[in-house]
Scaffold this motif. Structure first.
Motif, PDB file in Angstrom:
ATOM      1  N   GLY A 189      84.389  33.807  29.050  1.00 45.47           N
ATOM      2  CA  GLY A 189      82.895  33.084  28.559  1.00 45.47           C
ATOM      3  C   GLY A 189      83.101  31.909  27.916  1.00 45.47           C
ATOM      4  N   GLY A 190      84.280  31.569  27.959  1.00 47.76           N
ATOM      5  CA  GLY A 190      84.247  30.094  27.627  1.00 47.76           C
ATOM      6  C   GLY A 190      84.950  30.086  26.134  1.00 47.76           C
ATOM      7  N   ILE A 191      85.052  28.775  26.312  1.00 44.71           N
ATOM      8  CA  ILE A 191      86.042  28.434  24.950  1.00 44.71           C
ATOM      9  C   ILE A 191      85.452  28.914  23.377  1.00 44.71           C
ATOM     10  N   LEU A 192      84.120  28.272  23.891  1.00 45.32           N
ATOM     11  CA  LEU A 192      83.708  28.772  22.444  1.00 45.32           C
ATOM     12  C   LEU A 192      83.046  30.158  21.828  1.00 45.32           C
ATOM     13  N   CYS A 193      83.062  30.372  23.445  1.00 44.42           N
ATOM     14  CA  CYS A 193      83.024  32.269  22.854  1.00 44.42           C
ATOM     15  C   CYS A 193      84.116  32.666  23.070  1.00 44.42           C
ATOM     16  N   ASP A 194      85.054  32.810  23.447  1.00 45.61           N
ATOM     17  CA  ASP A 194      86.360  33.217  23.852  1.00 45.61           C
ATOM     18  C   ASP A 194      86.959  33.439  22.263  1.00 45.61           C
ATOM     19  N   ILE A 195      88.132  31.945  22.348  1.00 42.80           N
ATOM     20  CA  ILE A 195      88.401  31.367  20.497  1.00 42.80           C
ATOM     21  C   ILE A 195      88.141  31.241  19.799  1.00 42.80           C
ATOM     22  N   GLY A 196      86.918  30.532  20.100  1.00 40.23           N
ATOM     23  CA  GLY A 196      85.598  29.648  19.047  1.00 40.23           C
ATOM     24  C   GLY A 196      84.976  31.760  18.461  1.00 40.23           C
ATOM     25  N   SER A 197      85.604  32.566  18.472  1.00 43.41           N
ATOM     26  CA  SER A 197      84.253  33.642  18.220  1.00 43.41           C
ATOM     27  C   SER A 197      85.499  33.981  16.596  1.00 43.41           C
ATOM     28  N   HIS A 198      86.847  33.538  16.603  1.00 46.71           N
ATOM     29  CA  HIS A 198      87.052  33.549  15.089  1.00 46.71           C
ATOM     30  C   HIS A 198      86.658  32.662  14.220  1.00 46.71           C
ATOM     31  N   ASN A 199      85.919  31.811  14.541  1.00 49.16           N
ATOM     32  CA  ASN A 199      85.691  30.069  13.886  1.00 49.16           C
ATOM     33  C   ASN A 199      84.022  30.786  13.088  1.00 49.16           C
ATOM     34  N   PHE A 200      83.231  31.058  14.219  1.00 50.15           N
ATOM     35  CA  PHE A 200      81.597  31.428  13.457  1.00 50.15           C
ATOM     36  C   PHE A 200      82.407  32.295  13.028  1.00 50.15           C
ATOM     37  N   GLU A 201      82.406  33.609  12.646  1.00 50.72           N
ATOM     38  CA  GLU A 201      82.370  34.866  12.464  1.00 50.72           C
ATOM     39  C   GLU A 201      83.253  33.641  10.665  1.00 50.72           C
ATOM     40  N   GLN A 202      84.507  33.254  10.471  1.00 49.89           N
ATOM     41  CA  GLN A 202      84.376  32.465   9.407  1.00 49.89           C
ATOM     42  C   GLN A 202      83.665  31.949   8.379  1.00 49.89           C
ATOM     43  N   MET A 203      83.011  31.383   9.680  1.00 50.47           N
ATOM     44  CA  MET A 203      81.995  30.519   8.714  1.00 50.47           C
ATOM     45  C   MET A 203      80.323  31.376   8.302  1.00 50.47           C
TER      46      MET A 203
END
Length: 353
Positions: A189-203
């Protein structure tokens, strides 16, 4: 120094042994073990496992003797006792597995990234709305981190006033022996879709926002030309719908000298103070991970969150599946975090190495 805060009691099992059965389908990512441990800790019972690799399924069943190895995914879906299907399959396969579970009358619990395309997002939204079934997501960097949970309780108690910005750093170590899908953006899915998803949830969680828009994003492959499909760096700026902001940087550059996979940190800026989370390591000290640093008008405080909060998400999820409630995480929140990650990935400027 002494602090004036009291915290929630530690969570306890919410069901009796055998009362809530779940299964695991797709073991491609090791997060399946964290997902399973969390559910077992809440009192759930793992009863079945299926994976396309029989050896992987057998190893899982050896670790969890209550889990019988199924001959197929369909055998799991046909079992009337299984209430929830957990999956940590290849990211692009998680939504299809979850959708099949939902159509079989079960709830689904997907590892992050829970989906990799806007088409999958719309399919999950349609299926959950139509059936009332759940597509829960394992955003482990918050729900399975006592530091992150403790920070949430501090925010709830007004320790830093209104949270106006969330800044997340998610470095990872790439290591060796990665499967082919790890290097294929169509699958991970790409780096922002993959491990970045953790961080968008925290925002979304810490600011209390219901949504937002990506104002800028970048991705790059700076140092791995031998695997051109890998994105080893990504970042994104987000403007949330309540006027707050977020920033995330994720990468695969953890040096070998660090004692853990990554020095994951989160910074919460509030109108009356700030919080820093040192989730996995406190470099240069013997403190270990799980450190929460708080500064506000009352002073400076450090909390070692280990053993302070437990992981209430899992018990809430089990009860939500039984009671048809939304106490662990709303469906809208889980999918909005996924949508932000898809938006960031789609909008990202690809930087030249």
């Amino acid at each position: 120094m002494n602090h004036p805060y009291t915290f929630d009691p530690l969570p306890q099992p919410v069901v009796e042994p055998g009362e809530f059965a779940f299964a695991a389908v797709g073991l491609d990512h090791g997060h399946i073990y964290g997902m399973t441990e969390g559910l077992i800790g809440a009192g759930a019972t793992i009863t079945m496992v299926f994976d396309s690799d029989p050896g992987r399924a057998a190893a899982f069943a050896e670790r969890y003797p209550t889990a019988r190895v199924a001959s197929s995914e369909q055998e799991v879906l046909d079992d009337p006792d299984v209430r929830l299907v957990a999956t940590a399959a290849i990211p692009s396969e998680r939504a299809p597995i979850g959708l099949r579970a939902i159509e079989a009358g079960k709830d689904a619990f997907a590892d992050k990234a829970p989906l990799t395309t806007f088409g999958q997002l719309e399919a999950v939204r349609e299926a959950t709305a139509r059936t009332g079934r759940k597509y829960a997501v394992y955003y482990g960097e918050r729900i399975h981190s006592e530091a992150a949970i403790l920070a949430g309780q501090l925010v709830e108690r007004g320790a830093i006033g209104r949270v106006v910005q969330v800044v997340c750093f998610g470095p990872h170590r790439i290591g060796g022996g990665r499967p082919d899908w790890f290097y294929d953006p169509a699958q991970y899915g790409g780096i922002l879709c993959d491990i970045g998803s953790h961080n968008f949830e925290q925002m979304l969680y810490y600011t209390g926002a219901a949504g937002g828009r990506v104002s800028a994003a970048t991705v790059a492959n700076y140092a791995h030309p031998e695997t051109p499909g890998l994105q080893d760096f990504g970042d994104a700026h987000v403007v949330l719908d309540n006027g707050t902001t977020g920033y995330v940087r994720v990468d695969w550059f953890t040096p070998d000298g660090l004692g853990v996979f990554g020095d994951g940190r989160t910074l919460l800026l509030g109108t009356d103070g700030y919080i820093e989370l040192r989730k996995y390591i406190d470099i240069g000290t013997d403190n270990g991970g799980g450190q929460v640093l708080l500064v506000n008008h009352g002073g400076q405080y450090r909390f070692n969150a280990n053993g302070m909060t437990g992981f209430p998400y899992f018990g809430r999820l089990v009860r939500d599946c039984i009671d048809r409630t939304e106490t662990a995480m709303t469906q809208a929140h889980a999918l909005q975090a996924a949508e932000l990650s898809l938006q960031a990935q789609a909008d990202a400027l690809i930087l030249a190495p």
